[in-house]
Enzyme design. Structure first.
Site, PDB file in Angstrom:
ATOM      1  N   VAL A  18      92.437  28.982 -49.436  1.00 57.73           N
ATOM      2  CA  VAL A  18      92.577  30.408 -49.734  1.00 57.73           C
ATOM      3  C   VAL A  18      93.432  30.616 -50.972  1.00 57.73           C
ATOM      4  O   VAL A  18      94.155  29.719 -51.408  1.00 57.73           O
ATOM      5  CB  VAL A  18      93.157  31.184 -48.525  1.00 57.73           C
ATOM      6  CG1 VAL A  18      92.201  31.133 -47.349  1.00 57.73           C
ATOM      7  CG2 VAL A  18      94.518  30.655 -48.139  1.00 57.73           C
ATOM      8  N   CYS A  19      93.348  31.817 -51.488  1.00 57.16           N
ATOM      9  CA  CYS A  19      94.083  32.229 -52.677  1.00 57.16           C
ATOM     10  C   CYS A  19      95.562  31.880 -52.508  1.00 57.16           C
ATOM     11  O   CYS A  19      96.115  32.121 -51.435  1.00 57.16           O
ATOM     12  CB  CYS A  19      93.901  33.731 -52.873  1.00 57.16           C
ATOM     13  SG  CYS A  19      94.747  34.393 -54.300  1.00 57.16           S
ATOM     14  N   PRO A  20      96.170  31.300 -53.496  1.00 55.09           N
ATOM     15  CA  PRO A  20      95.735  31.061 -54.872  1.00 55.09           C
ATOM     16  C   PRO A  20      95.240  29.635 -55.128  1.00 55.09           C
ATOM     17  O   PRO A  20      95.026  29.242 -56.265  1.00 55.09           O
ATOM     18  CB  PRO A  20      97.004  31.316 -55.669  1.00 55.09           C
ATOM     19  CG  PRO A  20      98.088  30.751 -54.786  1.00 55.09           C
ATOM     20  CD  PRO A  20      97.633  31.102 -53.375  1.00 55.09           C
ATOM     21  N   ASP A  45      86.671  31.158 -50.228  1.00 60.14           N
ATOM     22  CA  ASP A  45      87.505  32.362 -50.237  1.00 60.14           C
ATOM     23  C   ASP A  45      86.844  33.429 -51.104  1.00 60.14           C
ATOM     24  O   ASP A  45      86.670  33.230 -52.311  1.00 60.14           O
ATOM     25  CB  ASP A  45      88.889  32.025 -50.784  1.00 60.14           C
ATOM     26  CG  ASP A  45      89.858  33.190 -50.737  1.00 60.14           C
ATOM     27  OD1 ASP A  45      89.470  34.287 -50.281  1.00 60.14           O
ATOM     28  OD2 ASP A  45      91.010  33.007 -51.167  1.00 60.14           O
ATOM     29  N   ASP A  51      89.205  36.213 -58.799  1.00 61.27           N
ATOM     30  CA  ASP A  51      90.233  35.383 -59.413  1.00 61.27           C
ATOM     31  C   ASP A  51      89.681  34.475 -60.512  1.00 61.27           C
ATOM     32  O   ASP A  51      90.302  34.330 -61.562  1.00 61.27           O
ATOM     33  CB  ASP A  51      90.934  34.537 -58.358  1.00 61.27           C
ATOM     34  CG  ASP A  51      91.701  35.378 -57.350  1.00 61.27           C
ATOM     35  OD1 ASP A  51      91.947  36.575 -57.625  1.00 61.27           O
ATOM     36  OD2 ASP A  51      92.041  34.840 -56.287  1.00 61.27           O
TER      37      ASP A  51
END
Length: 82
Positions: A18-20, A45, A51
């Site tokens: 998941v982010c980041p 994600d 992103d």
């Protein structure tokens, strides 16, 4: 895009992260890639869509392809020439 070129791209498997993390992994791999080289990022994600596009715009890399399917995303990025 030529399938052979995409096949020779460096591949980052960020599935399940998941982010980041996906963009951090992309950034690290881009640093090791020669100018004009291709990087292929695999991610699950949904925020990676936003992103990765922002990352490419900010650093002048070219987002060549984006694919979505089977609960995953695939991006092909060409590193900026300079």
């Amino acid at each position: 895009m030529d399938d052979e070129m995409v096949e020779t791209a460096r591949v980052i498997d960020a599935l399940g992260l998941v982010c980041p993390e996906p963009v951090m992994m992309l950034h690290a791999e881009i640093r090791k890639t020669p100018a004009g080289g291709l990087v292929r990022l695999l991610a699950t994600d949904p925020s990676a869509q936003r992103d990765v596009a922002s990352f490419c715009r900010f650093l002048n890399h070219e987002l060549l392809e984006t694919h979505e399917g089977d609960d995953r995303f695939e991006f092909v990025i060409r590193k900026a020439m300079a």
